[in-house]
Design an enzyme around this catalytic site. Structure first.
Site, short mmCIF file in Angstrom:
data_model
loop_
_atom_site.label_atom_id
_atom_site.label_comp_id
_atom_site.label_asym_id
_atom_site.label_seq_id
_atom_site.Cartn_x
_atom_site.Cartn_y
_atom_site.Cartn_z
N LYS A 123 12.81 -18.29 24.65
CA LYS A 123 13.53 -17.08 24.27
C LYS A 123 14.44 -16.69 25.43
CE LYS A 123 10.61 -15.12 20.78
NZ LYS A 123 11.64 -15.33 19.74
N LYS A 168 15.87 -26.18 6.10
CA LYS A 168 17.26 -26.25 6.58
C LYS A 168 17.88 -27.58 6.18
CE LYS A 168 16.58 -23.35 10.66
NZ LYS A 168 17.44 -22.24 10.31
N ARG A 205 0.83 -1.21 0.00
CA ARG A 205 0.00 0.00 0.00
C ARG A 205 0.86 1.26 0.00
NH1 ARG A 205 -2.72 -1.11 5.54
NH2 ARG A 205 -0.48 -1.19 5.88
N GLU A 217 16.53 -20.01 21.84
CA GLU A 217 16.98 -18.75 21.24
C GLU A 217 17.57 -17.86 22.33
OE1 GLU A 217 13.99 -17.50 17.83
OE2 GLU A 217 12.94 -17.75 19.72
N ASP A 236 7.12 -23.61 6.50
CA ASP A 236 7.73 -23.67 7.83
C ASP A 236 9.22 -23.68 7.51
OD1 ASP A 236 9.03 -24.42 10.12
OD2 ASP A 236 7.41 -25.72 10.80
N HIS A 237 9.87 -22.55 7.69
CA HIS A 237 11.22 -22.43 7.12
C HIS A 237 12.20 -23.44 7.72
CE1 HIS A 237 12.17 -20.00 10.68
NE2 HIS A 237 13.42 -20.30 10.42
N ASP A 256 4.04 -20.14 18.61
CA ASP A 256 5.05 -19.63 17.69
C ASP A 256 6.05 -20.70 17.27
OD1 ASP A 256 6.18 -17.40 16.28
OD2 ASP A 256 7.82 -17.39 17.72
N HIS A 291 7.70 -25.56 14.18
CA HIS A 291 9.05 -26.14 14.06
C HIS A 291 9.24 -27.42 14.89
CE1 HIS A 291 9.54 -22.33 12.29
NE2 HIS A 291 10.00 -21.67 13.32
N LYS A 327 3.86 -18.65 7.85
CA LYS A 327 3.23 -18.95 9.13
C LYS A 327 2.89 -17.63 9.84
CE LYS A 327 6.41 -19.19 12.79
NZ LYS A 327 7.14 -19.66 13.85
N1 LIG Z 1 9.70 -11.07 9.50
C1 LIG Z 1 10.12 -12.31 9.63
O1 LIG Z 1 11.31 -12.56 9.87
C2 LIG Z 1 9.14 -13.46 9.51
C3 LIG Z 1 9.60 -14.78 9.72
C4 LIG Z 1 8.72 -15.85 9.53
C5 LIG Z 1 7.41 -15.61 9.14
N2 LIG Z 1 6.98 -14.34 8.97
C6 LIG Z 1 5.60 -14.14 8.54
O2 LIG Z 1 5.63 -13.46 7.29
C7 LIG Z 1 4.53 -12.56 7.20
C8 LIG Z 1 5.06 -11.15 6.95
O3 LIG Z 1 5.84 -10.76 8.06
P1 LIG Z 1 6.56 -9.35 8.11
O4 LIG Z 1 7.38 -9.35 9.34
O5 LIG Z 1 7.21 -9.04 6.82
O6 LIG Z 1 5.32 -8.38 8.31
P2 LIG Z 1 5.25 -6.80 8.22
O7 LIG Z 1 6.56 -6.23 7.87
O8 LIG Z 1 4.58 -6.34 9.48
O9 LIG Z 1 4.17 -6.57 7.07
C9 LIG Z 1 4.42 -6.82 5.70
C10 LIG Z 1 3.73 -5.75 4.88
O10 LIG Z 1 2.32 -5.91 4.98
C11 LIG Z 1 1.70 -4.63 4.93
N3 LIG Z 1 0.86 -4.45 6.13
C12 LIG Z 1 1.26 -4.39 7.41
N4 LIG Z 1 0.21 -4.24 8.23
C13 LIG Z 1 -0.89 -4.22 7.43
C14 LIG Z 1 -2.28 -4.09 7.68
N5 LIG Z 1 -2.74 -3.96 8.91
N6 LIG Z 1 -3.11 -4.11 6.64
C15 LIG Z 1 -2.65 -4.25 5.41
N7 LIG Z 1 -1.33 -4.36 5.11
C16 LIG Z 1 -0.47 -4.35 6.11
C17 LIG Z 1 2.80 -3.59 4.94
O11 LIG Z 1 2.96 -3.14 3.61
P3 LIG Z 1 2.16 -1.88 3.07
O12 LIG Z 1 1.80 -1.02 4.23
O13 LIG Z 1 3.10 -1.24 2.12
O14 LIG Z 1 0.98 -2.49 2.42
C18 LIG Z 1 4.03 -4.35 5.34
O15 LIG Z 1 5.19 -3.88 4.72
C19 LIG Z 1 3.78 -12.70 8.52
O16 LIG Z 1 2.72 -13.60 8.34
C20 LIG Z 1 4.80 -13.25 9.47
O17 LIG Z 1 4.20 -14.00 10.52
C21 LIG Z 1 7.81 -13.26 9.13
#
Ligand SMILES: NC(=O)c1ccc[n+]([C@@H]2O[C@H](COP(=O)([O-])OP(=O)(O)OC[C@H]3O[C@@H](n4cnc5c(N)ncnc54)[C@H](OP(=O)(O)O)[C@@H]3O)[C@@H](O)[C@H]2O)c1
Length: 495
Positions: free
Chosen positions: A344, A186, A46, A220, A181-182, A239, A244, A152
């Site tokens: 953690k 591995k 967005r 962790e 599930d990353h 989580d 995992h 996830k």
């Molecule tokens: N980060 C990690 O290391 C990690 C690891 C494993 C799994 N995950 C999973 O991967 C997914 C993404 O994680 P993330 O950490 O990348 O999330 P994030 O940075 O919070 O969100 C990803 C994008 O989604 C959009 N967004 C955020 N909140 C929103 C809302 N309320 N409504 C609509 N759009 C919204 C935002 O883009 P815009 O505002 O530009 O639309 C944001 O850049 C999640 O399901 C998370 O559980 C993440």
């Protein structure tokens, strides 16, 4: 190299996961010449942003997180020209009609139908919206060419996971859905299958006759970092254990597969979850321990407690540590306890599985010969150490018969001399190859939630007393040691 042209659409293109994991992995695949000859990556979000700005952000992510380190500008420019940004709201039909136009234009230029991969890297609240909008726009229709990747968490409990799975399968066939599930990407996790089923040496002793008990640890040192808002509503059981740790359990305990076929392997894995003895709500305290870290020290520096972390309620009842004792009700594992733990702010970052073998049935050595005597143990190290260690007794040099524990080690990097790919590289490449072996099927997700529901309910109905109950930098609450201690067992690693 895959010759099928591929379009990867990343919803959440501006997000943390895309920056930290997806783009560095895609770039490393490109550097290893493992991307298709013709490919395009479209980030969707967005936030107003240009192609150039997005590429700049991704380059910063590559510099920080890529397995292969800094990017040569020629390599980066060769990759970055495939990356574009499309601004749009996830619930606006125009976002999807624009995507259809972009995909159609690419296919026209390439003069070939492309594989279209829709990767949901957004907060989970959007996991139901995006597939429905893709369906309304007709973007899900071509089953052979369209795939959906889901990060996830898949649900918050059994009901929400079922609901999400229903929503996903209303729009996509199960064979098109790749739930990540990353951990499964591995190398060391995949090696559990190789180790068990390519070496007939171990299979005959991989059962209740020879195995006393098994411990599985994912510890962790980090706290909740920037994920406090999410974590405080999830906790360690949701989580880490639901995904995992239960996946690791399946790989350690499953029966041999008949062939290396994705569904055959996943059938054998889900059988384990179906065979775990259900936990009764009334007996949760006998087989589960929860904990929350308080202030402590890590690497010599003071660390604040969980309730003082950003975005965490100062009275939070959320567990940052969970331990379970499970039994598997089948011929192979009857009566063998499997202890799972994750936490953690633990003393050390370590993920490992320890198979603790039974003691010798008869002790022929004089009692004074075995001061440090321990039964044999096989340790599958997943991270940060990557390898396998067999711990056994050997004779200490000298005139007397003295037994001392020794180790035989296999280390990945030393043995093969090549670094392991990042889990996301493996998984993203598998999606392009349409290979679902390392992805979690709907029934597995639901079986894992079903198993944990009594614990989640038991804990929700009984507010924890005495939180925080372990110091940051320790190995978790005392009650978790007692969970094993009651059986005469102990965690490994123990310190
Ligand atoms: N980060 C990690 O290391 C990690 C690891 C494993 C799994 N995950 C999973 O991967 C997914 C993404 O994680 P993330 O950490 O990348 O999330 P994030 O940075 O919070 O969100 C990803 C994008 O989604 C959009 N967004 C955020 N909140 C929103 C809302 N309320 N409504 C609509 N759009 C919204 C935002 O883009 P815009 O505002 O530009 O639309 C944001 O850049 C999640 O399901 C998370 O559980 C993440």
């Amino acid at each position: 190299m895959n010759i099928v042209p591929t379009i990867i659409v990343i919803f959440g293109g501006t997000g943390d996961l895309t920056w930290r994991k997806l783009m560095p992995s895609l770039f490393d695949l490109h550097r290893d010449e493992r991307m298709p000859k013709q490919f395009a990556i479209i980030g969707v979000g967005r936030t107003p942003c240009s192609d150039a700005k997005l590429r700049e952000r991704f380059l910063a992510g590559v510099k920080r997180f890529s397995r292969k380190g800094m990017a040569k500008s020629a390599d980066w420019n060769g990759f970055a020209r495939h990356v574009t940004y499309q601004q749009g709201d996830y619930s606006d039909p125009a976002t999807y009609s624009n995507l259809e136009k972009s995909c159609a234009k690419l296919e026209k230029d390439w003069k070939m139908k492309a594989t279209r991969i829709f990767h949901m890297a957004t907060p989970p609240a959007l996991f139901g919206v995006i597939p429905k909008m893709l369906t309304d726009a007709g973007l899900n229709r071509d089953r052979a060419h369209v795939r959906l990747v889901v990060e996830k968490p898949i649900g918050h409990d059994l009901d929400s996971a079922r609901k999400l799975n229903r929503t996903l399968t209303e729009s996509f066939h199960e064979s098109q859905i790749f739930r990540i599930d990353h951990y499964l990407g591995k190398e060391t996790v995949q090696n559990i299958l190789a180790f068990r089923f390519a070496n007939p040496l171990f299979e005959p002793i991989w059962n209740r006759r020879y195995v006393d008990y098994v411990t599985l640890t994912v510890a962790e040192t980090v706290g909740v970092e920037e994920r406090g808002g999410y974590y405080d509503h999830a906790g360690a059981l949701r989580d880490m254990v639901q995904s995992h740790l239960l996946q690791l359990l399946c790989l350690v305990a499953m029966e041999p597969m008949v062939s290396f076929n994705a569904d055959e392997i996943r059938n054998k894995k889900v059988d384990v979850l179906h065979a775990v003895c259900p936990i009764r709500v009334g007996s949760v305290n006998e087989c589960a321990v929860r904990g929350q870290y308080g202030i402590g020290r890590l690497d010599g520096r003071p660390v604040r407690g969980y309730r003082r972390e950003d975005d965490i309620s100062p009275h939070s009842p959320t567990e940052t540590y969970a331990a379970l004792k499970l039994f598997i009700d089948n011929w192979r594992w009857q009566g063998v306890p499997f202890y799972l733990r994750t936490g953690k702010r633990m003393a050390r970052q370590v993920s490992e599985v320890a198979i603790q073998f039974r003691a010798a049935p008869h002790q022929s050595f004089p009692p004074e010969s075995g001061r440090d005597w321990h039964p044999s143990c096989l340790v599958l190290s997943i991270q940060p150490e990557e390898g396998i260690t067999l711990c056994f007794q050997a004779k200490y040099p000298g005139r007397r018969m003295l037994l001392r524990p020794v180790e035989m080690r296999f280390n990945y990097e030393e043995s093969f001399g090549v670094p392991s790919p990042d889990a996301y590289e493996t998984l993203l490449r598998d999606v392009m190859d349409n290979d679902p072996t390392l992805f979690v099927r709907a029934d597995m997700v639901e079986a894992a939630w079903r198993l944990l529901m009594p614990v989640l309910e038991g804990w929700a109905n009984d507010r924890p007393r005495g939180f925080p109950n372990y110091a940051a930098g320790s190995w978790g609450p005392k009650a978790a040691d007692e969970l094993l201690g009651r059986d005469g067992h102990f965690w490994r690693p123990s310190a």
